[in-house]
Write a protein that holds these residues in place. Sequence first.
Motif, PDB file in Angstrom:
ATOM      1  N   ASN A 187     -24.947  54.617 -44.271  1.00 25.24           N
ATOM      2  CA  ASN A 187     -23.884  55.051 -45.236  1.00 25.24           C
ATOM      3  C   ASN A 187     -23.259  53.975 -46.014  1.00 25.24           C
ATOM      4  O   ASN A 187     -23.276  52.785 -45.544  1.00 25.24           O
ATOM      5  N   SER A 188     -22.559  54.455 -47.097  1.00 27.27           N
ATOM      6  CA  SER A 188     -21.957  53.359 -47.708  1.00 27.27           C
ATOM      7  C   SER A 188     -20.541  53.601 -47.817  1.00 27.27           C
ATOM      8  O   SER A 188     -19.405  53.009 -48.474  1.00 27.27           O
ATOM      9  N   ASP A 189     -19.767  54.181 -46.725  1.00 25.78           N
ATOM     10  CA  ASP A 189     -18.391  54.688 -46.605  1.00 25.78           C
ATOM     11  C   ASP A 189     -17.751  54.925 -45.226  1.00 25.78           C
ATOM     12  O   ASP A 189     -16.642  55.317 -44.999  1.00 25.78           O
ATOM     13  N   GLU A 190     -18.518  54.180 -44.221  1.00 21.98           N
ATOM     14  CA  GLU A 190     -18.128  54.284 -42.968  1.00 21.98           C
ATOM     15  C   GLU A 190     -16.473  53.766 -42.745  1.00 21.98           C
ATOM     16  O   GLU A 190     -15.939  54.217 -41.972  1.00 21.98           O
ATOM     17  N   GLU A 191     -16.398  52.458 -43.423  1.00 15.95           N
ATOM     18  CA  GLU A 191     -15.004  51.760 -43.205  1.00 15.95           C
ATOM     19  C   GLU A 191     -14.107  52.765 -43.602  1.00 15.95           C
ATOM     20  O   GLU A 191     -12.875  52.330 -43.383  1.00 15.95           O
ATOM     21  N   THR A 192     -14.144  53.928 -44.452  1.00  9.76           N
ATOM     22  CA  THR A 192     -12.951  54.673 -45.012  1.00  9.76           C
ATOM     23  C   THR A 192     -13.484  56.141 -44.440  1.00  9.76           C
ATOM     24  O   THR A 192     -12.534  56.959 -44.903  1.00  9.76           O
ATOM     25  N   GLY A 193     -14.017  56.213 -43.490  1.00 12.65           N
ATOM     26  CA  GLY A 193     -14.128  57.562 -42.748  1.00 12.65           C
ATOM     27  C   GLY A 193     -15.158  58.178 -42.948  1.00 12.65           C
ATOM     28  O   GLY A 193     -15.397  59.378 -42.456  1.00 12.65           O
ATOM     29  N   SER A 194     -16.253  57.905 -43.698  1.00 10.64           N
ATOM     30  CA  SER A 194     -17.551  58.612 -44.065  1.00 10.64           C
ATOM     31  C   SER A 194     -17.289  60.011 -44.601  1.00 10.64           C
ATOM     32  O   SER A 194     -18.315  60.900 -44.206  1.00 10.64           O
ATOM     33  N   LEU A 195     -16.135  60.236 -45.575  1.00 12.70           N
ATOM     34  CA  LEU A 195     -16.073  61.340 -45.916  1.00 12.70           C
ATOM     35  C   LEU A 195     -17.164  61.855 -46.868  1.00 12.70           C
ATOM     36  O   LEU A 195     -17.574  63.214 -46.804  1.00 12.70           O
TER      37      LEU A 195
END
Length: 396
Positions: A155-163
Motif C-alpha cells: 500500500n501507499s499510505d501505511e505511514e499515515t494509517g492505511s486509511l
Amino acid sequence: MIPLAIDDFRVDQMLANTERWVAINSGTRNLLGLRNMADDLANCFAILPGTLSLIDPEPVETVTNSGCIEALDHGQHLHLRVRPDAPVQMLFTGHMDTVYGTDHPFQSARWMENGTFNGPGAADMKGGLAVMLAALEAVEASHLASRIGYEVVINSDEETGSLSSNGLIASAARGKHAAFTYEPALPDGTLAGARGGTGNFSLVVRGRSAHAGRNPEQGRNALVAAADLAVRLAAAATPTLSVNPAKIEGGGPNNVVPDLAILRVNFRPRSGDVIEVARAAIERIAREVEQSHEVRVTPHGSFNRPPKPIDPGAARLFNLVRETGSMLGLDVGWKATGGVCDGNNIAACGVPVVDTMGVRGGAIHSVEEFLIPGSLSERAALSALSILRIAEQGVL
C-alpha cells in the motif's frame, strides 16, 4: 524434509532493488513519487505468476487547519493474486510510502563506515520489499509452490494509517491461513509480538470572535477551550490507554478573540475493550468543554488500528518462525511493542500474522535510519523456508 535450495539468494539484486527504491522519494503525500515507486514495484513483482493490478485508493477525508472537511488524495496500491485455488493460502503485505516528504532534509543514501546502509526508507521498508520479493521467488522455484496460493498487498499510505487501503487489506486477508508483513525487525533480529492499537482524532472547536480590548466578554475563546480539552483528555489516560494531545491549530491577531481551534490528539489503547472507554471519554469531555466554555466541539477521526494480541494462532505462527530460524542458525525472539502497523488490521481479521519479517535495521523515521545489508539474504531465507513449511504442513 524441505530441501534448503534457498541459500543462493541474489543478494546483489536485493541490494540493487533496495538502493533504487530508496532513491525514489515516496513520502505518503508525494503522489508523483508514489506513482514512480508503484510502477517500479509492478515491473519487479511481475516476475511472479498470477494477476497483478494497481488499485485506486479508497476515499479518505481530512480536517484542514480551517476546520473544513476535504478529500485527501493517496497513491495507488499494488495487489497481486497467485493461485487462489491452492489448498494453503497466505497474505504478504508491505508499504511503498515513507515518512520523508519532498521537503524533508533526508533525501539520499550512503554507506556507513560500519557497513550499514543509511537511507530514507532503507529499513522501513524498502529493504523489506526486497526481502519479500526474493522470498516469493524462492517459493516459486520450489516443488511445493503449487500447494500455496497467496495475495500480495503493497500500500501507499501505511505511514499515515492505511486509511485508503484498509478495505483492500481486509479483503485480501479473508480466508488466509497466515500472513507475513515486512516491517523491519530490531537490529538483533527481535520481532514485534503483541502490539497496542492507535486512534487519531481532530477535534474542531468553534467559539465566537470579539475585540480583545473593547468587548472580550462577548467572545468565546476557541483556543482556550481547545487547551482545556487537551488537558482534560490527557488526564483521561490510564495504564492501558495513553493519550497524546499533539497539536493545537488556530488563533490569529493578538487583538481578536479566536473563534476556531483544532486539537490533534493520538490515543494508544492496549486492548480492544479500552477503545470503547476512550470513545466514551472523548464524547464526555467534548460535552463538558462545550458547557464550560460555551463553544461547539466536533470530533473527527477513528481508532484505525485495533490492538494486536498474541492469540493461540499467532503463537503457533511465531513458534513456526522461531523453529525455522533455528534450522537456519538464527535465534528468533519477539517482544511486545507500542508501535502499530498493518499487522494490527490483519490480526483483527482473525488471521495469524508476524509483521516484522523485513530486514534488520533501526533508527527508523529519522535521518539515521539504517539497514544491515547482511540481513537481506538472512531474512529472505527465513521467510521462504517458513512459507514452505506452512505449505508442507497445510495448517499451523
